[in-house]
Design an enzyme around this catalytic site. Structure first.
Site, short mmCIF file in Angstrom:
data_model
loop_
_atom_site.label_atom_id
_atom_site.label_comp_id
_atom_site.label_asym_id
_atom_site.label_seq_id
_atom_site.Cartn_x
_atom_site.Cartn_y
_atom_site.Cartn_z
N GLU A 4 -11.84 -4.82 -5.67
CA GLU A 4 -12.38 -3.46 -5.48
C GLU A 4 -11.58 -2.42 -6.29
O GLU A 4 -12.09 -1.34 -6.59
CB GLU A 4 -12.34 -3.07 -3.99
N LEU B 56 11.32 -20.25 -4.75
CA LEU B 56 10.24 -19.40 -4.23
C LEU B 56 8.97 -19.50 -5.08
O LEU B 56 9.04 -19.43 -6.30
CB LEU B 56 10.73 -17.93 -4.22
N ARG C 223 -5.36 -2.37 8.48
CA ARG C 223 -6.53 -3.12 8.02
C ARG C 223 -6.09 -4.33 7.21
O ARG C 223 -4.96 -4.37 6.72
CB ARG C 223 -7.37 -2.26 7.06
N ASP D 107 0.84 -1.20 0.00
CA ASP D 107 0.00 0.00 0.00
C ASP D 107 0.87 1.26 0.00
O ASP D 107 2.02 1.23 0.47
CB ASP D 107 -0.90 -0.04 1.25
N GLY D 108 0.30 2.34 -0.50
CA GLY D 108 0.95 3.65 -0.39
C GLY D 108 1.62 4.16 -1.65
O GLY D 108 2.28 5.20 -1.62
N ASN D 109 1.42 3.48 -2.76
CA ASN D 109 2.04 3.94 -4.01
C ASN D 109 1.54 5.34 -4.38
O ASN D 109 2.31 6.20 -4.80
CB ASN D 109 1.71 2.99 -5.17
N GLY D 110 0.21 5.53 -4.23
CA GLY D 110 -0.39 6.81 -4.61
C GLY D 110 0.13 7.95 -3.75
O GLY D 110 0.52 9.00 -4.25
N TRP E 49 2.88 8.02 -2.01
CA TRP E 49 4.33 8.20 -2.26
C TRP E 49 4.52 9.13 -3.47
O TRP E 49 5.35 10.03 -3.45
CB TRP E 49 4.96 6.83 -2.52
N HIS F 299 3.16 3.45 -8.71
CA HIS F 299 3.04 2.03 -9.06
C HIS F 299 4.32 1.55 -9.78
O HIS F 299 4.81 0.46 -9.53
CB HIS F 299 1.81 1.77 -9.94
N GLU G 185 0.95 -13.64 12.03
CA GLU G 185 1.43 -12.44 12.72
C GLU G 185 1.26 -11.27 11.76
O GLU G 185 1.62 -11.37 10.58
CB GLU G 185 2.92 -12.60 13.08
C1 FPP Z 1 -1.73 0.24 -3.43
O1 FPP Z 1 -1.28 1.55 -3.36
C2 FPP Z 1 -1.13 -0.42 -4.57
C3 FPP Z 1 -1.83 -0.99 -5.59
C4 FPP Z 1 -3.29 -0.98 -5.66
C5 FPP Z 1 -1.13 -1.61 -6.72
C6 FPP Z 1 0.09 -2.37 -6.35
C7 FPP Z 1 0.77 -2.78 -7.59
C8 FPP Z 1 2.11 -2.72 -7.79
C9 FPP Z 1 3.11 -2.32 -6.80
C10 FPP Z 1 2.63 -3.20 -9.08
C11 FPP Z 1 2.70 -4.67 -8.93
C12 FPP Z 1 3.44 -5.28 -9.98
C13 FPP Z 1 3.71 -6.61 -9.96
C14 FPP Z 1 4.42 -7.19 -11.10
C15 FPP Z 1 3.31 -7.48 -8.85
P1 FPP Z 1 -2.38 2.71 -3.51
O2 FPP Z 1 -2.44 3.08 -4.96
O3 FPP Z 1 -3.65 2.28 -2.91
O4 FPP Z 1 -1.71 3.85 -2.69
P2 FPP Z 1 -2.46 4.95 -1.80
O5 FPP Z 1 -3.19 4.21 -0.72
O6 FPP Z 1 -1.35 5.79 -1.29
O7 FPP Z 1 -3.39 5.70 -2.71
#
Ligand code: FPP
Length: 254
Positions: free
Chosen positions: A69, A133, A196, A22-25, A27, A39, A209
Site C-alpha cells: 500500500e 540472525l 493495528r 511506524d511513526g517516522n513521518g 517523528w 525515514h 504476542e
Molecule cells: C512508517 O512510518 C515507516 C515506513 C513506511 C518506512 C520504514 C522504513 C525505514 C525505517 C527504512 C528502512 C530501511 C531498511 C534498510 C530496512 P510512517 O512514514 O508511516 O510514519 P507516520 O505514520 O508517522 O506517517
C-alpha cells in the site's frame, strides 16, 4: 539500560521478532522536518535493533519496511524510501556479512525498482552462507496478497493432480507462503501508538504476542527492545489451553 538487559531471560527469548516500524513521518513533523528525515533516522534504529537481536541470539527479525500500500504515497517519498533502502543495504552489507547476519526479502520482489532488486539480490547472495540472525525485510509486502498467491499455487497443484485437496494442511499451506523458511513470530512489535496489524503477516501472527508502544520508530532503540522482551516474558502463552494446564505441564514461555 544494562539493568534492563540483565533482566532479560536469555533462555526464554522469542526465536522470531516481527516489527511494524511506524511513526517516522510524525517523528519528523514534530521536529519541523520533512517526512524523509524520519525515514533516515529510522535506519539508525534498524541498525540498533539488528545489532541487539544479533547480540541476544534471536534467530529471526522481520521488519515491515515497505508495504504494497505504500506505493500510493507521494512519488517523492516512495523514491526517497527506495533510494534509502538501496543505499543502506549497499553501505551495511559488509557489516551484515561480518556479523553473521543473513538477509532475506519477502513481498512482491518483481515490483521493486531494478536497482533495489539488484542491491537486495546481491545482499542476499553475499550473506547466504551466514548462520546467525536472519534479517527479513518485508518489501512491497501485502499479507493478503501472499495468502491469495498461496491459495493460487495450491489450486494449481490440485488442478494438475500433484496435490489432493485433502492433503492441504496448515503445514502445506505454510510452505506456500513467502515465509516458508521461517518459524512464525512469537512477538510482534508495532511502534507509534497504532493498535493495528495493517496487512502484516496475518497468517503467521495467529499466536504471536502483540506489543504496541507509543514510541515513534526513530526513537525506538535497544532499551525499548529490552522493555518489549521483558513484557513478553511476563506473559503466559496458552495456545487455547487453561492457565492450570500450562503451569502443570510447565510448558516454557517461549
Ligand atoms: C512508517 O512510518 C515507516 C515506513 C513506511 C518506512 C520504514 C522504513 C525505514 C525505517 C527504512 C528502512 C530501511 C531498511 C534498510 C530496512 P510512517 O512514514 O508511516 O510514519 P507516520 O505514520 O508517522 O506517517
Amino acid at each position: 539500560m544494562t539493568d534492563l538487559l540483565a533482566q532479560v531471560d536469555r533462555n526464554r527469548l522469542p526465536q522470531h521478532i516481527a516489527i511494524i516500524m511506524d511513526g517516522n513521518g510524525r517523528w519528523a513533523r514534530d521536529r519541523g522536518e520533512d517526512r524523509v528525515y524520519g525515514h533516515y533516522e529510522g535506519v539508525v534504529s534498524v541498525r540498533e535493533i539488528v545489532d541487539a537481536c544479533g547480540e541476544l541470539g534471536v534467530g529471526y527479525l522481520t521488519l515491515y519496511a515497505f508495504s504494497a500500500e505504500n506505493w500510493n504515497r507521494p512519488k517523492a517519498e516512495v523514491d526517497a524510501l527506495m533510494e534509502l533502502l538501496v543505499n543502506t543495504i549497499r553501505k551495511e552489507v559488509d557489516d551484515l556479512k561480518k556479523n553473521n547476519v543473513r538477509l532475506h526479502v519477502i513481498g512482491d520482489f518483481a515490483s521493486l525498482p531494478e536497482m533495489a532488486q539488484k542491491e537486495m539480490g546481491e545482499g542476499m547472495e553475499m550473506t547466504a552462507m551466514n548462520t546467525g540472525l536472519n534479517l527479513i525485510l518485508a518489501l512491497s509486502y501485502s499479507s493478503r496478497q501472499e495468502i491469495v498467491m498461496a491459495a493460487r499455487k495450491l489450486a494449481e497443484m490440485a488442478t494438475n493432480g500433484t496435490l489432493k485437496p485433502e492433503d492441504i494442511t496448515d503445514e502445506v499451506f505454510h510452505r506456500c507462503l513467502d515465509t516458508a523458511l521461517f518459524p512464525d513470530p512469537e512477538l510482534m512489535i508495532r511502534t507509534s501508538g497504532e493498535n493495528r496489524i495493517s496487512n502484516f503477516l496475518l497468517y503467521q501472527l495467529a499466536y504471536s504476542e502483540l506489543y504496541f508502544t507509543p514510541v515513534h520508530w526513530p526513537d525506538f532503540r535497544k532499551h525499548n527492545l529490552y522493555e518489549a522482551l521483558l513484557d513478553y516474558q511476563r506473559r503466559e502463552r496458552r495456545f487455547g489451553k487453561t492457565s492450570e494446564q500450562i503451569q502443570k505441564n510447565n510448558i516454557p514461555n517461549v
